[in-house]
Design a protein around this motif. Structure first.
Motif, PDB file in Angstrom:
ATOM      1  N   LEU A  55       2.827 -26.766 -22.225  1.00 27.66           N
ATOM      2  CA  LEU A  55       2.242 -26.899 -23.561  1.00 27.66           C
ATOM      3  C   LEU A  55       2.353 -28.325 -24.099  1.00 27.66           C
ATOM      4  O   LEU A  55       1.540 -28.750 -24.923  1.00 27.66           O
ATOM      5  N   SER A  56       3.354 -29.060 -23.629  1.00 27.02           N
ATOM      6  CA  SER A  56       3.544 -30.429 -24.116  1.00 27.02           C
ATOM      7  C   SER A  56       2.705 -31.451 -23.350  1.00 27.02           C
ATOM      8  O   SER A  56       2.558 -32.590 -23.793  1.00 27.02           O
ATOM      9  N   ALA A  57       2.176 -31.070 -22.191  1.00 27.39           N
ATOM     10  CA  ALA A  57       1.522 -32.037 -21.304  1.00 27.39           C
ATOM     11  C   ALA A  57       0.377 -32.765 -21.987  1.00 27.39           C
ATOM     12  O   ALA A  57       0.198 -33.979 -21.805  1.00 27.39           O
ATOM     13  N   PHE A  58      -0.417 -32.034 -22.769  1.00 25.65           N
ATOM     14  CA  PHE A  58      -1.535 -32.646 -23.485  1.00 25.65           C
ATOM     15  C   PHE A  58      -1.063 -33.827 -24.328  1.00 25.65           C
ATOM     16  O   PHE A  58      -1.648 -34.916 -24.294  1.00 25.65           O
ATOM     17  N   ALA A  59       0.002 -33.613 -25.084  1.00 22.56           N
ATOM     18  CA  ALA A  59       0.427 -34.623 -26.057  1.00 22.56           C
ATOM     19  C   ALA A  59       1.023 -35.854 -25.386  1.00 22.56           C
ATOM     20  O   ALA A  59       0.957 -36.946 -25.950  1.00 22.56           O
ATOM     21  N   TRP A  60       1.642 -35.709 -24.192  1.00 23.36           N
ATOM     22  CA  TRP A  60       2.153 -36.880 -23.494  1.00 23.36           C
ATOM     23  C   TRP A  60       1.030 -37.899 -23.296  1.00 23.36           C
ATOM     24  O   TRP A  60       1.166 -39.081 -23.630  1.00 23.36           O
ATOM     25  N   ALA A  61      -0.070 -37.414 -22.748  1.00 27.45           N
ATOM     26  CA  ALA A  61      -1.196 -38.318 -22.467  1.00 27.45           C
ATOM     27  C   ALA A  61      -1.894 -38.737 -23.749  1.00 27.45           C
ATOM     28  O   ALA A  61      -2.264 -39.910 -23.922  1.00 27.45           O
ATOM     29  N   TYR A  62      -2.083 -37.796 -24.665  1.00 29.10           N
ATOM     30  CA  TYR A  62      -2.829 -38.078 -25.889  1.00 29.10           C
ATOM     31  C   TYR A  62      -2.143 -39.155 -26.718  1.00 29.10           C
ATOM     32  O   TYR A  62      -2.787 -40.079 -27.219  1.00 29.10           O
ATOM     33  N   ALA A  63      -0.824 -39.055 -26.843  1.00 27.75           N
ATOM     34  CA  ALA A  63      -0.082 -40.047 -27.627  1.00 27.75           C
ATOM     35  C   ALA A  63      -0.092 -41.414 -26.951  1.00 27.75           C
ATOM     36  O   ALA A  63      -0.345 -42.442 -27.586  1.00 27.75           O
ATOM     37  N   LEU A  64       0.156 -41.427 -25.646  1.00 26.07           N
ATOM     38  CA  LEU A  64       0.243 -42.693 -24.929  1.00 26.07           C
ATOM     39  C   LEU A  64      -1.097 -43.416 -24.841  1.00 26.07           C
ATOM     40  O   LEU A  64      -1.148 -44.646 -24.745  1.00 26.07           O
ATOM     41  N   ALA A  65      -2.189 -42.664 -24.890  1.00 20.56           N
ATOM     42  CA  ALA A  65      -3.513 -43.260 -24.696  1.00 20.56           C
ATOM     43  C   ALA A  65      -4.218 -43.623 -26.003  1.00 20.56           C
ATOM     44  O   ALA A  65      -5.368 -44.055 -25.964  1.00 20.56           O
ATOM     45  N   GLN A  66      -3.556 -43.463 -27.150  1.00 19.45           N
ATOM     46  CA  GLN A  66      -4.221 -43.740 -28.416  1.00 19.45           C
ATOM     47  C   GLN A  66      -4.701 -45.192 -28.526  1.00 19.45           C
ATOM     48  O   GLN A  66      -5.858 -45.456 -28.863  1.00 19.45           O
ATOM     49  N   ILE A  67      -3.830 -46.139 -28.270  1.00 17.25           N
ATOM     50  CA  ILE A  67      -4.213 -47.543 -28.408  1.00 17.25           C
ATOM     51  C   ILE A  67      -5.240 -47.943 -27.343  1.00 17.25           C
ATOM     52  O   ILE A  67      -6.259 -48.557 -27.669  1.00 17.25           O
ATOM     53  N   PRO A  68      -5.036 -47.589 -26.045  1.00 20.35           N
ATOM     54  CA  PRO A  68      -6.088 -47.880 -25.071  1.00 20.35           C
ATOM     55  C   PRO A  68      -7.417 -47.205 -25.405  1.00 20.35           C
ATOM     56  O   PRO A  68      -8.489 -47.784 -25.197  1.00 20.35           O
ATOM     57  N   GLY A  69      -7.358 -45.969 -25.937  1.00 21.33           N
ATOM     58  CA  GLY A  69      -8.596 -45.280 -26.312  1.00 21.33           C
ATOM     59  C   GLY A  69      -9.356 -46.018 -27.396  1.00 21.33           C
ATOM     60  O   GLY A  69     -10.582 -46.160 -27.332  1.00 21.33           O
ATOM     61  N   GLY A  70      -8.622 -46.506 -28.397  1.00 21.16           N
ATOM     62  CA  GLY A  70      -9.261 -47.299 -29.446  1.00 21.16           C
ATOM     63  C   GLY A  70      -9.857 -48.587 -28.904  1.00 21.16           C
ATOM     64  O   GLY A  70     -10.941 -49.017 -29.316  1.00 21.16           O
ATOM     65  N   ALA A  71      -9.149 -49.214 -27.955  1.00 20.93           N
ATOM     66  CA  ALA A  71      -9.652 -50.450 -27.354  1.00 20.93           C
ATOM     67  C   ALA A  71     -10.944 -50.201 -26.583  1.00 20.93           C
ATOM     68  O   ALA A  71     -11.874 -51.018 -26.619  1.00 20.93           O
TER      69      ALA A  71
END
Length: 437
Positions: A55-71
């Motif tokens: 259940l936590s797996a989604f948030a590991w990637a989602y949180a870590l990828a926020q800044i790269p996603g915005g870039a």
């Protein structure tokens, strides 16, 4: 005398409606395993701790990828990146329905990896929403538009929890993932056909374009020649060294503890601890979500009303937040509630309060340096979604160790109070952070 003045079109309303639909599917995809998880866990022999990590797996990637996603959004434009994101996360959502079919791969590893990839793909979604609102709406309409797409997180469970519960009951847990994946692929096609920059949209006339531009809408945001730098380490350090910003980030993390409990463990709690079947749990989860949806819209209206009456940004943002988080602590009373209807009612009150308090994106609009709006939002969303890593895992360990959700509910309630501490005693006066020349 005939008035030949051109009436503005209202294409921006169709745009925000589409963003709302896409974001609803986005949040429904996050909740798939929370609905299907009990039956999937039985079939795949998953322990509560293993379920918590999945259940936590989604948030590991989602949180870590926020800044790269915005870039990526700043570099390649909203339409290309966002459309690609919808398609990719939908494919990975559908793929979860095939777990257990491939020999040599454990269910835990496969599910964790696929949900991690869903989180990675969804990272540009909320920054993309914010960019579309900034481009399509004048300043005076931007708060309402932001509240609409943000409220989709609640509406997702209202719309899809009963459907997913029915699918599990009638067609098995795998059908949830296949159905949601197919809906996402259809949504990709709709997004590509309907989303364009305001200055490029075939259904926007000059009057609407002038209305957006004159009100502060950034209609040329998708012009790559005018793109602003997305990231720098000195600016990142500035945000992390400011007490006000750190308090806001802590507050968003604490608020999201309740959000992630609800979209991960709550339906499982209803089945394991309260004895509901999965279809009943799907319908039961929809009621608190509906109250959260109403609370989310009410919080924005209340905040704007206080600001208009008092002129105090501090009162306007903090008053609904404190009241909302106090209401949210009623989740702890579920420990002593014996009737199922009372549990649902208490959860509805808690989630209504959480909705009222969900003013984080409005606060970010108030405080972010004008030159760093994208970076500030990415860091804010990254910290907020760390709760999605911590909450499912902690609850999994608590349930495994105690055989009960009582301490898990206390864990959530304490974070509601910590939100108040963060905003009242750490944030201080809410004001825009200025860059030092």
């Amino acid at each position: 005398m005939v008035d030949n003045a051109e009436k503005p079109t209202r294409t921006r309303y169709a745009i925000i409606a589409l963003i709302f639909v896409i974001t609803t599917i986005n949040y429904a995809d996050r909740a798939t395993f929370s609905i299907a998880g009990e039956e999937a866990s039985r079939e795949l022999a998953l322990s509560p701790i293993e379920t918590g990590y999945i259940l936590s797996a989604f948030a590991w990637a989602y949180a870590l990828a926020q800044i790269p996603g915005g870039a990526l959004l700043d570099r390649f434009g909203t339409k290309k990146v966002y459309a690609s994101a919808i398609l990719i996360w939908s494919i990975f959502t559908a793929a979860q329905g095939f777990v257990g079919f491939v020999p040599g791969l454990t269910a835990v590893t496969t599910l964790f990896l696929l949900r991690f990839l869903v989180g990675l793909a969804e990272a540009p979604s909320f920054p993309g929403n914010a960019r579309l609102v900034a481009a399509w709406f004048p300043s005076a309409e931007r708060g309402t538009a932001s509240a609409i797409f943000n409220s989709a997180q609640y509406f997702a469970l209202v719309a899809f929890a009963p459907l997913m519960g029915w699918l599990v009951h009638e067609h098995g847990w795998r059908s949830v993932f296949w159905t949601m994946g197919a809906l996402g692929i259809a949504a990709t096609l709709l997004f590509v056909s309907q989303i364009h920059g305001p200055d490029r949209h075939p259904r926007v006339n000059k009057a609407e374009l002038d209305h957006i531009r004159d009100g502060g809408g950034q209609i040329e945001m998708e012009d790559r020649s005018k793109a602003a730098p997305a990231f720098s380490w000195p600016n990142f350090r500035l945000l992390l060294s400011n007490r006000m910003m750190l308090g806001i980030y802590l507050g968003q993390y604490c608020i999201n503890v309740l959000t992630y409990f609800f979209v991960t463990w709550f339906p499982i709690y209803l089945v394991k601890e309260r004895g509901l079947n999965i279809m009943e749990a799907g319908f039961a989860a929809a009621l608190p979500a509906a109250f959260g949806f109403v609370g989310g819209l009410a919080g924005g209206v209340i905040s704007d009303h206080i600001l208009k009456r008092s002129g105090s940004l501090d009162k306007a943002r903090k008053t609904p937040l404190v009241i909302g988080m106090l209401l949210a602590t009623t989740i702890l009373a579920c420990v002593w509630a014996e009737e199922e209807w009372l549990v649902i009612a208490l959860m509805a009150v808690a989630f209504f309060g959480k909705g009222v308090a969900s003013l984080g994106w409005a606060v970010m609009a108030d405080v972010a340096p004008k030159q760093l709006a994208g970076l500030s939002g990415g860091v804010f969303n990254m910290f907020g979604n760390i709760a999605g890593i911590v909450t499912p895992i902690v609850v999994g360990y608590i349930v495994a160790a105690t055989g009960s959700f009582d301490l898990a509910l206390a864990f959530v309630a304490v974070h509601c109070l910590l939100t108040i501490v963060a905003y009242v005693w750490i944030v201080g006066p809410i004001r825009r952070l200025e860059l030092v020349a």
